[in-house]
Design a protein around this motif. Structure first.
Motif, PDB file in Angstrom:
ATOM      1  N   TYR A  23       0.611   5.303   0.715  1.00 42.03           N
ATOM      2  CA  TYR A  23       0.184   6.373   1.024  1.00 42.03           C
ATOM      3  C   TYR A  23       0.689   7.722   0.737  1.00 42.03           C
ATOM      4  O   TYR A  23       1.425   7.377   1.257  1.00 42.03           O
ATOM      5  CB  TYR A  23      -0.434   5.707   2.803  1.00 42.03           C
ATOM      6  CG  TYR A  23      -1.453   6.498   3.044  1.00 42.03           C
ATOM      7  CD1 TYR A  23      -1.970   7.639   2.265  1.00 42.03           C
ATOM      8  CD2 TYR A  23      -0.426   7.412   4.283  1.00 42.03           C
ATOM      9  CE1 TYR A  23      -2.823   8.492   3.674  1.00 42.03           C
ATOM     10  CE2 TYR A  23      -1.626   8.614   5.555  1.00 42.03           C
ATOM     11  CZ  TYR A  23      -2.331   8.771   5.325  1.00 42.03           C
ATOM     12  OH  TYR A  23      -3.240   9.683   5.307  1.00 42.03           O
ATOM     13  N   LEU A  66       1.087  -1.001  -0.224  1.00 42.46           N
ATOM     14  CA  LEU A  66      -0.241   0.464  -0.108  1.00 42.46           C
ATOM     15  C   LEU A  66       1.069   1.322  -0.282  1.00 42.46           C
ATOM     16  O   LEU A  66       1.645   1.909   0.647  1.00 42.46           O
ATOM     17  CB  LEU A  66      -0.602   0.060   1.414  1.00 42.46           C
ATOM     18  CG  LEU A  66      -1.976   1.332   1.453  1.00 42.46           C
ATOM     19  CD1 LEU A  66      -2.582   1.440   0.202  1.00 42.46           C
ATOM     20  CD2 LEU A  66      -2.860   0.943   3.514  1.00 42.46           C
ATOM     21  N   VAL A 101       2.902  -1.393   4.431  1.00 41.10           N
ATOM     22  CA  VAL A 101       2.805   0.720   3.552  1.00 41.10           C
ATOM     23  C   VAL A 101       3.598   1.261   4.511  1.00 41.10           C
ATOM     24  O   VAL A 101       4.415   1.348   5.041  1.00 41.10           O
ATOM     25  CB  VAL A 101       1.468   0.893   4.522  1.00 41.10           C
ATOM     26  CG1 VAL A 101       1.602   0.803   6.602  1.00 41.10           C
ATOM     27  CG2 VAL A 101       0.730   2.672   3.806  1.00 41.10           C
ATOM     28  N   ALA A 148      -4.417  -1.151   7.136  1.00 42.14           N
ATOM     29  CA  ALA A 148      -2.994  -2.130   6.501  1.00 42.14           C
ATOM     30  C   ALA A 148      -3.055  -3.161   7.182  1.00 42.14           C
ATOM     31  O   ALA A 148      -2.603  -4.078   7.016  1.00 42.14           O
ATOM     32  CB  ALA A 148      -2.280  -0.777   6.333  1.00 42.14           C
TER      33      ALA A 148
END
Ligand SMILES: [Zn+2]
Length: 334
Positions: free
Chosen positions: A260, A258, A300, A293
């Protein structure tokens, strides 16, 4: 000591002179984290610049050549909205290297934050909106090339739509389709202005952008999920939309990483934003992302993107709170 690493270099500084983009924020964030005891010097890793080969995983050879030789046209430089210099190009190569390191580190530590990067308005063949090189896309493509990940999800919470991200990863996507109406699953106060959520299927990278609809960029190429927020959206509505967008994304897609993009510019005092989030609301945003997450066991990596608060100290606070939120959510892991 933090249970994860922070990626930082003094050379993250962007030499752009007097500019609405506060290039000194990176050093101030680092200094604040240390002076307040949130982090110590051992928590920081120094990145190496990305190689040209890395940059070329995302950007067109002609564009990279122009950046290396200082031969952008006046129009191209104007569109970038920052004054080209060789030093500036080097700072962007370093930001990309920082994001590569953050991605790699997050795969072992579950989370990693680069105190920089998030240049989501850069396209394969040109720069825009203070962004020359798309560091996050470079990091994703490098991790894929190294067989460290197969898929990734970008979650862009900068107030401005992630047009570069959407364009870069658009080639792997089929035609857009409307998601089921989100209004049925998002609780909003009676009479609150409604945002719109649009969605499309993704290929190997799923892109989510939550942004103010009436703001730059004028043309918003479709992300996998775009949440077009009305002017003045406040904490509660924003958090509900965010929760809904992540849940929807994770129902459709299983990312190995992920990414972010934690812009500070949804803040109510931002000079380039028109949303109405408080500093506390932005920290809740970060906590929500990290909790999801962690719950889903998705590594992340975080980059910082924009932040143009009238008081630069507010921008620094918002970005420091992202580290504090990660510390709170991930501390009990180790
Ligand atoms: Zn922004």
């Amino acid at each position: 000591m933090l249970p994860f690493k922070l990626i930082y270099s003094d050379a993250y500084f962007l030499p752009i002179g007097e500019h609405v983009f506060p290039a000194e924020k990176y050093r101030r964030i680092r200094d604040r984290l240390i002076s307040t005891g949130v982090a110590d010097a051992n928590d920081f890793l120094e990145p190496q610049p990305a190689t040209d080969q890395d940059i070329l995983l995302v950007h067109k050879p002609e564009y990279v050549q122009k950046l290396k030789t200082g031969t952008l046209s006046p129009r191209e430089e104007l569109e970038m909205e920052i004054p080209y210099s060789r030093d500036l190009a080097e700072a962007f190569w370093l930001a990309a290297g920082g994001s590569i390191l953050a991605a790699r580190q997050s795969l072992t530590d579950k989370v990693c934050i680069s105190i920089g990067g998030g240049f989501h308005h850069a396209f394969p063949d040109h720069g825009e909106g203070f962004c020359m090189i798309h560091d996050v896309a470079v990091a994703i493509r490098r991790m894929q090339r190294d067989d460290k990940i197969r898929t990734a999800m970008t979650l862009d919470c900068d107030v401005h739509q992630g047009n570069g991200t959407a364009a870069i990863f658009a080639g792997t996507r089929t035609a857009s389709a409307l998601l089921p109406s989100s209004t049925s699953t998002v609780q909003q106060p009676e009479g609150a202005p409604r945002g719109k959520m649009r969605g499309a299927h993704a290929g190997d990278v799923f892109t989510i952008s939550l942004h103010q609809h009436n703001n730059y960029p004028l043309h918003k190429p479709p992300s996998s999920i775009d949440v077009d927020l009305p002017d003045g959206t406040g904490d509660d509505d924003y958090l509900a939309w965010l929760d809904n967008a992540i849940s929807s994304g994770l129902r459709q897609f299983e990312p190995d990483l992920l990414c972010y993009i934690a812009g500070a510019d949804p803040y109510r005092e931002d000079q380039l934003g028109g949303l109405n989030l408080t500093i506390e609301g932005l920290k809740k945003r970060d906590e929500l992302v990290f909790r999801v997450a962690r719950t889903h066991n998705i590594p992340v990596m975080v980059t910082y993107a924009g932040g143009y608060a009238r008081r630069i100290e507010d921008t620094v606070t918002i970005h420091c709170n992202t580290v504090i939120a990660a510390k709170e959510i991930f501390a009990s892991l180790k």
